[in-house]
Write an enzyme that holds these catalytic residues in place. Structure first.
Site, mmCIF file in Angstrom:
data_model
loop_
_atom_site.group_PDB
_atom_site.id
_atom_site.type_symbol
_atom_site.label_atom_id
_atom_site.label_comp_id
_atom_site.label_asym_id
_atom_site.label_seq_id
_atom_site.Cartn_x
_atom_site.Cartn_y
_atom_site.Cartn_z
ATOM 1 N N ASP A 58 3.251 15.085 -37.247
ATOM 2 C CA ASP A 58 4.167 15.327 -38.166
ATOM 3 C C ASP A 58 3.554 14.482 -39.389
ATOM 4 O O ASP A 58 2.569 13.775 -39.382
ATOM 5 C CB ASP A 58 5.509 14.421 -37.692
ATOM 6 C CG ASP A 58 6.573 14.099 -38.853
ATOM 7 O OD1 ASP A 58 6.978 15.099 -39.531
ATOM 8 O OD2 ASP A 58 6.974 13.014 -38.967
ATOM 9 N N CYS B 62 0.770 -1.225 0.073
ATOM 10 C CA CYS B 62 0.018 -0.078 0.146
ATOM 11 C C CYS B 62 0.804 1.186 -0.048
ATOM 12 O O CYS B 62 2.078 1.203 0.503
ATOM 13 C CB CYS B 62 -0.960 0.079 1.091
ATOM 14 S SG CYS B 62 -0.279 0.351 2.753
ATOM 15 N N CYS C 33 2.716 2.473 3.090
ATOM 16 C CA CYS C 33 3.963 1.507 3.562
ATOM 17 C C CYS C 33 5.208 2.134 2.680
ATOM 18 O O CYS C 33 6.142 2.256 3.247
ATOM 19 C CB CYS C 33 3.659 -0.012 2.885
ATOM 20 S SG CYS C 33 2.480 -0.903 3.700
#
Length: 711
Positions: A411, A17, A20
């Site tokens: 382009d 998580c 942590c």
């Protein structure tokens, strides 16, 4: 002179998580000799930049161990090994035992409701209570060691909050609540870890596209070897139905190859000697003999997997907001919990047990894990969904940014156009069109000029025989064309200047066409008009972008105005800017961003590097075969399919919406529960079931919807 810095790559198994990760990052940045820390909760990996003269890898692993996590080294540049199955982990086994003990306690409470084991000054402990106490201690052991470590650091992390809540409930004699917190919160944590594993599994599904073995030719014999052992120059055999084991070039055979795992193309692509094939693609028909160009670890597929993992480590603007919010939210709710537990009994002679229980309930709500995971789960779901459809998005930042784009710049060569001349039409003066083309191709087969190759390709496409004429006395005319005898008859082919006595038909050179004349025995028999042509699907892609609300589309090219305008008109862009140098494109991007805000630039990733870098989001075309394109762009279309662009925009907008929904859901649910606690409407069990487990499930299921966005 400072020592060079080294990057350590570590895997932290229980780091599932964001809270942590934040805790580990903050701790390591305080260690002398650490220059930086970057983590990825999905891959459960850390990249720690260190000065090895001041701190070693073992010391870094020991520091992580002090926080209650086990760190293991990972080979740089390789995908992290898969995490153990969430539901078979040590934490899961404790949860199962704790749940079993709680169920035994519930049965004992029904059968022996009045049975007592012993008494203490505040309450009696019954037979059923003993089972609930054991359940709380077993389940709580998932939090206690890290909670004690957090208390030593004065850190209000999830483990500390849960340790206080469980032990507090036990001290108050709320044994059922203590067991409920331990069991339900452990299950909630497992659900969060499962969410991470689901995201991790989507990456592993990409990795599994590459076969584990390959059939290689050794001494004239076919030998099956591990795909990882292949080196450049090996020759492998790919049978019908097999996956290609490494990027390479076809030496023998012809087949249709399903490239959808890499490029997202829906139809198989015909392959012949000289064509490139990619690792993980599927040979549908004939036998192929392929020369390995790159080992498995350097294939386009391996790069995709690594880049997807790296992309998930980059924090989005929404993630940074949530982490900043949680930084203030958790201490604030914790302070409120202490106030609720202390003030009513102290000043209003209220029940200590009642208000301390409500304080503990608010502590449970204060845990930010379910809130913090709301964004990364959505980002991972979006990025891996895109990868499965042939689009590589290099980070959640770009996934979010694409949703805000209102202007596209393109382009021309290799992006909106195929990038090489093709025969557009043939104006016959005498004879038949196919006969004129066959004669022209017979001469041009001996030339290397791009226009010559285009004429030969058109003849091949029409199935005209390559050896229909006896070609002799071939002579190139530098800068103009060529002459030769076909079956003994003089032929001349080349630019209109070779035929000054013949007037070029009006309008033949319009639209950027290059015109080639063909004469037989001095008499002109045909004009052949060639030009770069729009890429298949380019017009449809731009039309779909317009339907999605893209305000303006621009064509930026170094080509001449006539050709640029012709391509621009064919695909439907709003504005054409031609004869632009790279610095001109860069200036144009700066101008467009100042005028419109978010601008995406689509190019080939080689000549358009500055413009791609300057755009809000740079998108490279056909990146599967180009290392430069993969490195340069923020988003890479692995194939040459411009119709992936509308998909990316739809996915990005859906992802932005899902992220906002997840954050709103998480904050709203926790806010409602927090208000309900002092009023007595929210119990400890409700706080765990709804405030953490419920939020985790809601944001995970909501995020998984991103995989259903249609390409």
């Amino acid at each position: 002179m400072s020592a060079p810095l080294t990057e350590l790559h570590l895997r932290v198994g229980e780091m599932d998580c964001s809270s942590c990760l934040v805790k580990i990052e903050r701790h390591l940045t305080k260690v002398d000799g650490v220059g930086g820390v970057r983590g990825n909760i999905i891959a459960r990996t850390l990249m720690v930049t260190v000065d090895e003269t001041r701190v070693t890898e073992n010391q870094i692993r020991e520091e992580i161990g002090r926080l209650g996590y086990l760190a293991q080294p990972v080979e740089k540049g390789r995908a992290a090994p898969a995490a153990p199955d969430t539901w078979r982990s040590v934490q899961a086994r404790r949860a199962y035992v704790a749940l079993g003990l709680a169920l035994v306690g519930a049965v004992a409470w029904v059968i022996l409701p009045d049975a007592s084991l012993f008494s203490v000054p505040s309450y009696a402990v019954g037979v059923s209570d003993a089972w609930f106490i054991l359940s709380a201690l077993v389940g709580g052991w998932n939090f206690f060691p890290k909670g004690v470590a957090a208390a030593r650091r004065l850190s209000l992390d999830m483990n500390f909050l849960m340790t206080v809540a469980i032990l507090g409930a036990l001290i108050l004699g709320e044994f059922v609540e203590a067991a409920s917190i331990a069991v339900l919160f452990t299950i909630a944590e497992l659900l969060e870890a499962y969410s991470v594993d689901r995201a991790r599994a989507s990456i592993e599904s990409l990795m599994e596209m590459a076969p584990q073995s390959a059939v290689v030719l050794r001494g004239g014999h076919e030998v099956t070897v591990p795909a990882a052992s292949l080196v450049a120059g090996d020759e492998i055999v790919v049978r019908p139905g097999d996956r290609v084991a490494a990027d390479g070039t076809v030496l023998q055979g012809a087949s249709a190859v399903d490239q959808s795992p890499i490029t997202g193309e829906s139809m198989p692509v015909e392959k012949a000697p000289g064509d490139t094939v990619f690792s993980g693609t599927i040979n549908r028909e004939g036998h192929l003999r392929v020369r390995v160009d790159r080992p498995a670890g350097e294939s386009a597929l391996a790069k995709i997997v690594r880049m997807v993992e790296e992309a998930q480590g980059a924090k989005t603007q929404s993630e940074r907001f949530v982490e900043k919010f949680a930084r203030y939210y958790t201490p604030a709710i914790t302070a409120a919990a202490v106030a609720i537990a202390v003030l009513p009994p102290l000043f209003f002679d209220a029940s200590v047990t009642l208000w301390v229980t409500r304080g503990l309930t608010l502590l449970v709500i204060a845990c930010p894990c379910a809130l913090v995971i709301s964004t990364p789960v959505a980002v991972v779901s979006g990025i891996t969904a895109a990868a499965r459809h042939g689009v590589l998005i290099k980070g959640g930042t770009y996934l979010e940014a694409l949703g805000a784009v209102r202007v596209f710049a393109f382009d021309k060569t290799g992006t909106l156009s195929v990038g090489h001349p093709v025969v557009r039409f043939i104006s016959v003066i005498t004879g038949l069109e196919d006969d004129a083309l066959a004669r022209a191709a017979a001469i041009e087969r001996l030339s290397e000029h791009p226009l010559a190759r285009a004429i030969v390709e058109e003849a091949n496409h029409r199935g005209l025989p390559p050896s229909g004429f006896d070609v002799t006395a071939f002579q190139a005319i530098p800068g103009k064309g060529a002459r030769a005898k076909l079956d003994g008859v003089e032929h001349l082919i080349g630019r209109p200047s070779l035929f000054p006595e013949v007037e070029l038909p009006a309008g033949l050179e319009d639209g950027g066409h290059s015109v080639v004349g063909l004469a037989r025995n001095g008499a002109l028999i045909a004009w052949i008009a060639l030009a770069d042509r729009p890429r298949e699907g380019a017009a449809r892609a731009i039309a779909e972008l317009r339907r999605l609300g893209i305000e303006r589309t621009f064509l930026l090219t170094g080509d001449n105005h006539v050709t640029a305008e012709a391509i621009g008109a064919a695909v439907g862009v709003d504005e054409v800017r031609a004869e632009m140098l790279p610095e001109d494109k860069l200036a144009a991007l700066t101008e467009l961003k100042a005028r419109y805000g978010a601008v995406a630039m689509v190019g080939d990733g080689v000549n358009d590097g500055p413009a791609l870098a300057a755009a809000t989001v740079g998108i490279a075309m056909g990146a599967a075969g180009s290392d430069t394109a993969l490195e340069t762009a923020d988003v890479a279309l692995m194939g040459d399919d411009l119709e992936r662009l509308p998909y990316v925009i739809r996915l990005s907008r859906r992802a932005r919406a899902v992220i906002r929904e997840n954050i709103t859901i998480a904050i709203a649910i926790k806010a409602v529960l927090a208000v309900g606690v002092p009023l007595g409407y929210v119990s400890l069990i409700t706080a765990v079931l709804v405030g953490d487990m419920g939020v985790s499930l809601a944001v995970t299921l909501n995020s998984l919807r991103l995989g259903r966005v249609k390409a």
